[in-house]
Design a protein around this motif. Structure first.
Motif, PDB file in Angstrom:
ATOM      1  N   PRO A  11       1.028  -1.461   0.022  1.00  0.00           N
ATOM      2  CA  PRO A  11       0.078  -0.002  -0.033  1.00  0.00           C
ATOM      3  C   PRO A  11       0.888   1.284  -0.046  1.00  0.00           C
ATOM      4  CG  PRO A  11       0.005  -0.941   2.145  1.00  0.00           C
ATOM      5  CD  PRO A  11       0.747  -1.812   1.320  1.00  0.00           C
ATOM      6  N   THR A  12       0.523   2.267  -0.748  1.00  0.00           N
ATOM      7  CA  THR A  12       0.852   3.506  -0.665  1.00  0.00           C
ATOM      8  C   THR A  12       0.090   4.680  -0.568  1.00  0.00           C
ATOM      9  OG1 THR A  12       0.845   3.613  -3.091  1.00  0.00           O
ATOM     10  CG2 THR A  12       2.808   2.761  -2.388  1.00  0.00           C
ATOM     11  N   LEU A  13       0.746   5.746  -0.007  1.00  0.00           N
ATOM     12  CA  LEU A  13      -0.359   7.040  -0.131  1.00  0.00           C
ATOM     13  C   LEU A  13       0.286   8.315  -0.617  1.00  0.00           C
ATOM     14  CD1 LEU A  13      -2.006   6.925   3.699  1.00  0.00           C
ATOM     15  CD2 LEU A  13      -3.023   6.971   1.350  1.00  0.00           C
ATOM     16  N   CYS A  14       1.544   8.374  -0.360  1.00  0.00           N
ATOM     17  CA  CYS A  14       2.420   9.834  -0.994  1.00  0.00           C
ATOM     18  C   CYS A  14       3.134   9.343  -2.211  1.00  0.00           C
ATOM     19  CB  CYS A  14       3.402  10.321  -0.065  1.00  0.00           C
ATOM     20  SG  CYS A  14       4.747   9.257   0.433  1.00  0.00           S
ATOM     21  N   HIS A  15       2.993   8.087  -2.745  1.00  0.00           N
ATOM     22  CA  HIS A  15       3.655   7.869  -3.976  1.00  0.00           C
ATOM     23  C   HIS A  15       2.815   7.668  -5.216  1.00  0.00           C
ATOM     24  CE1 HIS A  15       6.336   5.571  -6.669  1.00  0.00           C
ATOM     25  NE2 HIS A  15       5.259   4.994  -7.014  1.00  0.00           N
ATOM     26  N   LYS A  16       3.046   8.331  -6.362  1.00  0.00           N
ATOM     27  CA  LYS A  16       2.492   8.371  -7.431  1.00  0.00           C
ATOM     28  C   LYS A  16       3.495   8.237  -8.599  1.00  0.00           C
ATOM     29  CE  LYS A  16      -2.186   8.753  -6.675  1.00  0.00           C
ATOM     30  NZ  LYS A  16      -2.960   7.703  -6.918  1.00  0.00           N
ATOM     31  N   TYR A  19       9.155  11.188  -2.123  1.00  0.00           N
ATOM     32  CA  TYR A  19       8.810  11.821  -1.301  1.00  0.00           C
ATOM     33  C   TYR A  19       9.038  11.168   0.306  1.00  0.00           C
ATOM     34  CZ  TYR A  19       7.320  16.299   1.348  1.00  0.00           C
ATOM     35  OH  TYR A  19       7.299  17.106   2.439  1.00  0.00           O
ATOM     36  N   SER A  20       8.562   9.996   0.193  1.00  0.00           N
ATOM     37  CA  SER A  20       8.795   9.134   1.358  1.00  0.00           C
ATOM     38  C   SER A  20       8.146   9.828   2.514  1.00  0.00           C
ATOM     39  CB  SER A  20      10.257   8.821   1.593  1.00  0.00           C
ATOM     40  OG  SER A  20      10.459   8.010   0.641  1.00  0.00           O
ATOM     41  N   ALA A  21       6.811  10.343   2.852  1.00  0.00           N
ATOM     42  CA  ALA A  21       6.372  11.041   3.796  1.00  0.00           C
ATOM     43  C   ALA A  21       5.550  10.174   4.679  1.00  0.00           C
ATOM     44  CB  ALA A  21       5.674  12.432   3.331  1.00  0.00           C
ATOM     45  N   CYS A  22       4.669   9.379   3.926  1.00  0.00           N
ATOM     46  CA  CYS A  22       3.530   8.648   4.696  1.00  0.00           C
ATOM     47  C   CYS A  22       4.166   7.371   5.544  1.00  0.00           C
ATOM     48  CB  CYS A  22       2.432   8.137   4.073  1.00  0.00           C
ATOM     49  SG  CYS A  22       2.792   6.915   2.585  1.00  0.00           S
ATOM     50  N   ARG A  23       5.245   6.658   4.930  1.00  0.00           N
ATOM     51  CA  ARG A  23       5.684   5.760   5.242  1.00  0.00           C
ATOM     52  C   ARG A  23       4.870   4.178   5.360  1.00  0.00           C
ATOM     53  NH1 ARG A  23      10.548   7.477   5.233  1.00  0.00           N
ATOM     54  NH2 ARG A  23      11.511   5.840   6.220  1.00  0.00           N
ATOM     55  N   LEU A  24       3.610   4.268   4.602  1.00  0.00           N
ATOM     56  CA  LEU A  24       2.819   3.371   4.732  1.00  0.00           C
ATOM     57  C   LEU A  24       3.442   2.050   3.949  1.00  0.00           C
ATOM     58  CD1 LEU A  24       0.020   2.448   5.469  1.00  0.00           C
ATOM     59  CD2 LEU A  24      -0.827   2.960   3.322  1.00  0.00           C
ATOM     60  N   CYS A  25       4.338   2.351   2.901  1.00  0.00           N
ATOM     61  CA  CYS A  25       4.881   1.479   2.058  1.00  0.00           C
ATOM     62  C   CYS A  25       5.926   0.684   2.834  1.00  0.00           C
ATOM     63  CB  CYS A  25       5.438   2.213   0.735  1.00  0.00           C
ATOM     64  SG  CYS A  25       6.643   3.151   1.160  1.00  0.00           S
ATOM     65  N   VAL A  26       6.050   0.674   3.901  1.00  0.00           N
ATOM     66  CA  VAL A  26       7.043   0.044   4.673  1.00  0.00           C
ATOM     67  C   VAL A  26       7.353  -1.363   4.534  1.00  0.00           C
ATOM     68  CG1 VAL A  26       5.751  -0.328   6.915  1.00  0.00           C
ATOM     69  CG2 VAL A  26       8.290   0.078   7.119  1.00  0.00           C
ATOM     70  N   SER A  56       9.600   1.302   1.064  1.00  0.00           N
ATOM     71  CA  SER A  56       9.912   0.585  -0.234  1.00  0.00           C
ATOM     72  C   SER A  56       9.849   1.642  -1.531  1.00  0.00           C
ATOM     73  CB  SER A  56       8.927  -0.452  -0.392  1.00  0.00           C
ATOM     74  OG  SER A  56       7.479  -0.112  -0.513  1.00  0.00           O
ATOM     75  N   CYS A  57       9.227   2.968  -1.230  1.00  0.00           N
ATOM     76  CA  CYS A  57       9.150   3.699  -2.711  1.00  0.00           C
ATOM     77  C   CYS A  57      10.268   4.416  -3.046  1.00  0.00           C
ATOM     78  CB  CYS A  57       7.860   4.644  -2.385  1.00  0.00           C
ATOM     79  SG  CYS A  57       8.302   5.958  -1.009  1.00  0.00           S
ATOM     80  N   SER A  58      11.091   4.480  -1.841  1.00  0.00           N
ATOM     81  CA  SER A  58      12.410   5.188  -1.984  1.00  0.00           C
ATOM     82  C   SER A  58      13.516   4.334  -1.919  1.00  0.00           C
ATOM     83  CB  SER A  58      12.494   6.448  -1.300  1.00  0.00           C
ATOM     84  OG  SER A  58      12.476   6.139  -0.058  1.00  0.00           O
TER      85      SER A  58
HETATM   86  S1  FES Z   1       4.374   5.598  -0.401  1.00  0.00           S
HETATM   87 FE1  FES Z   1       4.615   7.056   1.094  1.00  0.00          FE
HETATM   88  S2  FES Z   1       6.756   6.543   2.065  1.00  0.00           S
HETATM   89 FE2  FES Z   1       6.380   5.129   0.446  1.00  0.00          FE
END
Ligand code: FES
Length: 206
Positions: A30-35, A41-48, A62-64
């Motif tokens: 799952p992601t929130l701040c990634h598109k 930007y790695s702000a939400c950390r939901l993609c941990v 994982s997004c960064s």
């Molecule tokens: S999707 Fe938000 S930190 Fe990775």
């Protein structure tokens, strides 16, 4: 290069992130701040996810996080799921009516929010700022202030000339959409979204 994701050995390209690789092979993170199309930007950390090397493991966004040869990635360990539940709970404390957050919370088995936060209807994911700057070439909004005062703002709180009122910032915002309609007491999650999740298991929109 070779990477192991959830016990499966896969090939990844140089320059891919862990998220890119997982999604390429159909593994849901799952992601929130990634598109796609916007800088990470790695702000939400939901993609941990958990990355293991030998006896050691660490949690990374994982997004960064770029893939490395021999990396072992676990996307759904109890540690990872617990971290995601905590992140969602904290976000819901300040953004309780976001349908996207409610759906993600239901999908992660959350039924209650234990924390109380000041309602602000923004999770500071920065999607609107990056969308305006990188895709619409507007640069009309930015983050202002620091710490708990941090927020998305326009210069001097006035609509700048650079804003064409295109609405892209609202379009991409994960919490500006139709509020959740579920019957809820404060702190409760109705989990009504679960029926929709059976139809659309990836409600984050990515
Ligand atoms: S999707 Fe938000 S930190 Fe990775």
């Amino acid at each position: 290069m070779k990477v192991v994701i959830d016990g499966q050995s896969v090939e990844a390209e140089e320059g891919w992130t862990v998220l890119d690789t997982a999604r390429y092979y159909g593994v849901d993170i799952p992601t929130l701040c990634h598109k796609e199309g916007l800088s990470p930007y790695s702000a939400c950390r939901l993609c941990v996810v958990e990355v293991r090397r030998g006896e050691r493991s660490k949690m990374v966004a994982s997004c960064s996080c770029p893939v490395e040869e021999g990396m072992q990635v676990i996307t759904k360990s109890e540690r990872v799921l617990k971290a995601r539940r905590m992140i969602l709970e904290l976000m819901l404390a300040s953004t309780p009516n976001s349908k996207t957050l409610q759906c993600l919370a239901s999908k992660h088995g959350l039924t209650k929010v234990r924390f109380k936060g000041e309602s602000r209807d923004c999770i500071l994911c920065g999607l609107c700022v990056r969308m305006c700057d990188e895709q619409m070439m507007g640069g009309a909004i930015a983050f202002a202030h620091r710490g708990v005062e941090r927020k998305v703002s326009m210069p001097f709180h006035k609509t700048p000339e650079a804003c064409r009122e295109c609405g892209a910032c609202l379009y991409i915002c994960p919490v500006c959409e139709l509020p959740c309609q579920g019957p809820m007491e404060p702190g409760e999650l109705c989990n009504a979204c679960l029926d929709e999740l059976r139809l659309d298991p990836f409600p984050s929109g990515d």
